[in-house]
Design a protein around this motif. Structure first.
Motif, PDB file in Angstrom:
ATOM      1  N   GLU A 173      43.360  22.483  30.940  1.00 49.17           N
ATOM      2  CA  GLU A 173      43.838  23.861  30.989  1.00 49.17           C
ATOM      3  C   GLU A 173      42.683  24.852  31.102  1.00 49.17           C
ATOM      4  OE1 GLU A 173      47.066  24.820  31.192  1.00 49.17           O
ATOM      5  OE2 GLU A 173      47.599  22.704  31.277  1.00 49.17           O
ATOM      6  N   LEU A 174      41.527  24.515  30.532  1.00 44.04           N
ATOM      7  CA  LEU A 174      40.374  25.408  30.621  1.00 44.04           C
ATOM      8  C   LEU A 174      39.630  25.217  31.939  1.00 44.04           C
ATOM      9  CD1 LEU A 174      39.036  25.370  26.953  1.00 44.04           C
ATOM     10  CD2 LEU A 174      40.690  26.905  28.038  1.00 44.04           C
ATOM     11  N   GLN A 175      39.591  23.975  32.433  1.00 45.18           N
ATOM     12  CA  GLN A 175      39.045  23.779  33.784  1.00 45.18           C
ATOM     13  C   GLN A 175      39.832  24.618  34.781  1.00 45.18           C
ATOM     14  OE1 GLN A 175      38.330  19.808  35.323  1.00 45.18           O
ATOM     15  NE2 GLN A 175      38.263  18.951  33.247  1.00 45.18           N
ATOM     16  N   TRP A 176      41.144  24.547  34.670  1.00 44.41           N
ATOM     17  CA  TRP A 176      41.997  25.217  35.651  1.00 44.41           C
ATOM     18  C   TRP A 176      41.844  26.727  35.610  1.00 44.41           C
ATOM     19  CZ3 TRP A 176      46.606  21.662  34.117  1.00 44.41           C
ATOM     20  CH2 TRP A 176      46.519  20.472  34.844  1.00 44.41           C
ATOM     21  N   VAL A 177      41.730  27.294  34.424  1.00 41.99           N
ATOM     22  CA  VAL A 177      41.658  28.751  34.366  1.00 41.99           C
ATOM     23  C   VAL A 177      40.379  29.246  35.047  1.00 41.99           C
ATOM     24  CG1 VAL A 177      40.491  29.055  32.129  1.00 41.99           C
ATOM     25  CG2 VAL A 177      42.191  30.712  32.870  1.00 41.99           C
ATOM     26  N   ILE A 178      39.298  28.478  34.931  1.00 40.40           N
ATOM     27  CA  ILE A 178      38.051  28.836  35.620  1.00 40.40           C
ATOM     28  C   ILE A 178      38.174  28.605  37.119  1.00 40.40           C
ATOM     29  CG2 ILE A 178      35.655  28.111  35.958  1.00 40.40           C
ATOM     30  CD1 ILE A 178      35.434  27.809  32.938  1.00 40.40           C
ATOM     31  N   GLU A 179      38.673  27.431  37.500  1.00 41.55           N
ATOM     32  CA  GLU A 179      38.771  27.106  38.922  1.00 41.55           C
ATOM     33  C   GLU A 179      39.706  28.061  39.665  1.00 41.55           C
ATOM     34  OE1 GLU A 179      39.958  23.052  39.017  1.00 41.55           O
ATOM     35  OE2 GLU A 179      38.034  22.300  38.292  1.00 41.55           O
ATOM     36  N   LEU A 180      40.850  28.343  39.042  1.00 41.63           N
ATOM     37  CA  LEU A 180      41.826  29.203  39.724  1.00 41.63           C
ATOM     38  C   LEU A 180      41.310  30.633  39.866  1.00 41.63           C
ATOM     39  CD1 LEU A 180      45.048  27.905  37.943  1.00 41.63           C
ATOM     40  CD2 LEU A 180      44.402  27.495  40.330  1.00 41.63           C
ATOM     41  N   HIS A 181      40.650  31.126  38.821  1.00 36.63           N
ATOM     42  CA  HIS A 181      40.188  32.513  38.862  1.00 36.63           C
ATOM     43  C   HIS A 181      38.954  32.680  39.747  1.00 36.63           C
ATOM     44  CE1 HIS A 181      39.626  36.623  37.597  1.00 36.63           C
ATOM     45  NE2 HIS A 181      38.414  36.363  37.163  1.00 36.63           N
ATOM     46  N   TYR A 182      37.984  31.778  39.606  1.00 35.72           N
ATOM     47  CA  TYR A 182      36.717  31.941  40.321  1.00 35.72           C
ATOM     48  C   TYR A 182      36.717  31.246  41.676  1.00 35.72           C
ATOM     49  CZ  TYR A 182      34.646  33.991  36.172  1.00 35.72           C
ATOM     50  OH  TYR A 182      34.359  34.817  35.110  1.00 35.72           O
ATOM     51  N   TRP A 183      37.212  30.024  41.752  1.00 33.38           N
ATOM     52  CA  TRP A 183      37.116  29.284  42.999  1.00 33.38           C
ATOM     53  C   TRP A 183      38.242  29.630  43.952  1.00 33.38           C
ATOM     54  CZ3 TRP A 183      35.506  23.613  41.513  1.00 33.38           C
ATOM     55  CH2 TRP A 183      34.309  23.657  40.799  1.00 33.38           C
ATOM     56  N   GLU A 184      39.464  29.801  43.425  1.00 34.94           N
ATOM     57  CA  GLU A 184      40.603  30.120  44.283  1.00 34.94           C
ATOM     58  C   GLU A 184      40.862  31.620  44.371  1.00 34.94           C
ATOM     59  OE1 GLU A 184      41.679  27.910  46.144  1.00 34.94           O
ATOM     60  OE2 GLU A 184      40.745  26.211  45.120  1.00 34.94           O
ATOM     61  N   ASP A 185      40.127  32.401  43.591  1.00 35.31           N
ATOM     62  CA  ASP A 185      40.201  33.861  43.646  1.00 35.31           C
ATOM     63  C   ASP A 185      41.610  34.378  43.365  1.00 35.31           C
ATOM     64  OD1 ASP A 185      38.894  36.306  43.862  1.00 35.31           O
ATOM     65  OD2 ASP A 185      39.377  36.519  45.988  1.00 35.31           O
ATOM     66  N   LEU A 186      42.319  33.722  42.423  1.00 39.76           N
ATOM     67  CA  LEU A 186      43.636  34.206  42.025  1.00 39.76           C
ATOM     68  C   LEU A 186      43.494  35.318  40.997  1.00 39.76           C
ATOM     69  CD1 LEU A 186      45.814  30.972  41.588  1.00 39.76           C
ATOM     70  CD2 LEU A 186      45.419  32.331  43.649  1.00 39.76           C
ATOM     71  N   ARG A 187      44.411  36.264  41.047  1.00 41.97           N
ATOM     72  CA  ARG A 187      44.457  37.302  40.019  1.00 41.97           C
ATOM     73  C   ARG A 187      44.870  36.672  38.694  1.00 41.97           C
ATOM     74  NH1 ARG A 187      48.099  39.492  43.698  1.00 41.97           N
ATOM     75  NH2 ARG A 187      49.666  39.332  42.034  1.00 41.97           N
ATOM     76  N   GLN A 188      44.616  37.403  37.607  1.00 41.71           N
ATOM     77  CA  GLN A 188      44.932  36.848  36.297  1.00 41.71           C
ATOM     78  C   GLN A 188      46.420  36.589  36.122  1.00 41.71           C
ATOM     79  OE1 GLN A 188      43.058  38.701  32.924  1.00 41.71           O
ATOM     80  NE2 GLN A 188      41.061  38.838  33.923  1.00 41.71           N
ATOM     81  N   ASP A 189      47.275  37.450  36.676  1.00 43.43           N
ATOM     82  CA  ASP A 189      48.709  37.199  36.565  1.00 43.43           C
ATOM     83  C   ASP A 189      49.129  35.977  37.378  1.00 43.43           C
ATOM     84  OD1 ASP A 189      48.090  38.814  38.880  1.00 43.43           O
ATOM     85  OD2 ASP A 189      50.234  39.117  39.166  1.00 43.43           O
ATOM     86  N   GLU A 190      48.430  35.713  38.496  1.00 38.74           N
ATOM     87  CA  GLU A 190      48.731  34.528  39.293  1.00 38.74           C
ATOM     88  C   GLU A 190      48.279  33.259  38.572  1.00 38.74           C
ATOM     89  OE1 GLU A 190      48.467  36.428  43.796  1.00 38.74           O
ATOM     90  OE2 GLU A 190      46.635  35.681  42.834  1.00 38.74           O
ATOM     91  N   VAL A 191      47.120  33.338  37.919  1.00 40.81           N
ATOM     92  CA  VAL A 191      46.653  32.203  37.110  1.00 40.81           C
ATOM     93  C   VAL A 191      47.679  31.891  36.020  1.00 40.81           C
ATOM     94  CG1 VAL A 191      44.855  31.341  35.575  1.00 40.81           C
ATOM     95  CG2 VAL A 191      44.224  32.694  37.586  1.00 40.81           C
ATOM     96  N   ALA A 192      48.193  32.936  35.392  1.00 38.81           N
ATOM     97  CA  ALA A 192      49.201  32.757  34.343  1.00 38.81           C
ATOM     98  C   ALA A 192      50.438  32.067  34.895  1.00 38.81           C
ATOM     99  CB  ALA A 192      49.564  34.101  33.732  1.00 38.81           C
ATOM    100  N   ALA A 193      50.846  32.435  36.109  1.00 37.40           N
ATOM    101  CA  ALA A 193      52.019  31.812  36.723  1.00 37.40           C
ATOM    102  C   ALA A 193      51.781  30.334  36.992  1.00 37.40           C
ATOM    103  CB  ALA A 193      52.383  32.542  38.018  1.00 37.40           C
ATOM    104  N   VAL A 194      50.591  29.992  37.473  1.00 34.92           N
ATOM    105  CA  VAL A 194      50.271  28.590  37.744  1.00 34.92           C
ATOM    106  C   VAL A 194      50.302  27.772  36.453  1.00 34.92           C
ATOM    107  CG1 VAL A 194      48.488  26.992  38.529  1.00 34.92           C
ATOM    108  CG2 VAL A 194      48.893  29.118  39.789  1.00 34.92           C
ATOM    109  N   LEU A 195      49.717  28.319  35.394  1.00 39.08           N
ATOM    110  CA  LEU A 195      49.593  27.582  34.136  1.00 39.08           C
ATOM    111  C   LEU A 195      50.806  27.730  33.228  1.00 39.08           C
ATOM    112  CD1 LEU A 195      45.827  28.280  33.287  1.00 39.08           C
ATOM    113  CD2 LEU A 195      46.833  26.389  34.598  1.00 39.08           C
ATOM    114  N   GLU A 196      51.750  28.569  33.643  1.00 38.67           N
ATOM    115  CA  GLU A 196      52.986  28.785  32.891  1.00 38.67           C
ATOM    116  C   GLU A 196      52.710  29.274  31.470  1.00 38.67           C
ATOM    117  OE1 GLU A 196      55.009  25.019  33.223  1.00 38.67           O
ATOM    118  OE2 GLU A 196      55.807  25.515  35.198  1.00 38.67           O
ATOM    119  N   ILE A 197      51.865  30.297  31.389  1.00 37.56           N
ATOM    120  CA  ILE A 197      51.555  30.924  30.110  1.00 37.56           C
ATOM    121  C   ILE A 197      51.675  32.441  30.273  1.00 37.56           C
ATOM    122  CG2 ILE A 197      50.036  29.059  29.342  1.00 37.56           C
ATOM    123  CD1 ILE A 197      47.656  30.686  30.188  1.00 37.56           C
TER     124      ILE A 197
END
Length: 211
Positions: free
Chosen positions: A135-159
């Motif tokens: 879950e912590l790998q993903w939050v970094i990868e999604l935000h920095y590598w995939e350039d997702l907004r924080q609300d989009e990261v939340a949607a992916v991780l279902e939090i």
């Protein structure tokens, strides 16, 4: 040359029965899927198999993309669920050092010694990242590598979206701790920690350039 269709237009045409639009939409984001799985499934064959599972799930779920959510974020949310299900089914965990290390393709004006230093820094960053919980790998990868907004990261991780900022802060703190634990060279440790955000975004840029 006409501008490329955006994801929403391609998705709409796919839902209306245009399979070519669906193929174009999926191809646009296949690299993101491969990055999401690589280093977490065991080997290249496993990664290819689970990418196909995620694509099949995406085809079935194309009519359920929430209004206002980017298709990439929805696809990566499917990928997360597919991966978690697959790991539970196999009773497997990824090897911490099963790395996806992109080749360095930096500016030609860098000296040979600096090229080596940059490679070492980025290798250390990726090794440290693979030691974090998923879950912590993903939050970094999604935000920095995939350039997702924080609300989009939340949607992916279902939090809840309100937890992303604190989780991102925790992930970066633990990543720095892993970098410090892994690096024997104090200067390498310091430069990797100091340059984390720059390296993460450069890795993202290089990967986007190869898609």
């Amino acid at each position: 040359m006409p501008p490329p269709d955006d994801d929403a237009e391609l998705l709409g045409r796919w839902r209306a029965g245009d399979s070519q639009a669906g193929g174009a939409l999926v191809r646009r984001h296949i690299g993101a899927l491969e990055r999401f799985f690589r280093g977490k499934t065991g080997d290249i064959a496993d990664t290819a198999d689970i990418v196909q599972q995620a694509l099949a799930a995406c085809v079935q779920a194309r009519d359920r993309v929430p209004e206002g959510l980017a298709f990439r974020a929805y696809l990566l949310g499917i990928a997360r669920n597919v991966l978690l299900h697959d790991l539970r089914r196999r009773g497997r965990k990824p090897e911490p050092d099963a790395l996806d290390e992109p080749a360095f393709a930096g500016p030609s004006e860098l000296s040979p010694s600096r090229v080596v230093a940059v490679r070492d820094e980025r290798r250390l960053l990726l090794r440290a990242l693979r030691r974090l919980p998923f879950e912590l790998q993903w939050v970094i990868e999604l935000h920095y590598w995939e350039d997702l907004r924080q609300d989009e990261v939340a949607a992916v991780l279902e939090i809840p979206p309100g937890t992303i900022k604190s989780r991102l802060s925790r992930a970066k703190k633990l990543l720095r701790a892993q970098i410090e634990a892994l690096a024997d060279d104090p200067s390498l440790r310091a430069s990797t920690v100091d340059n984390f955000e720059r390296w993460a975004r450069e890795i993202a840029g290089e990967r986007e350039g190869r898609e």
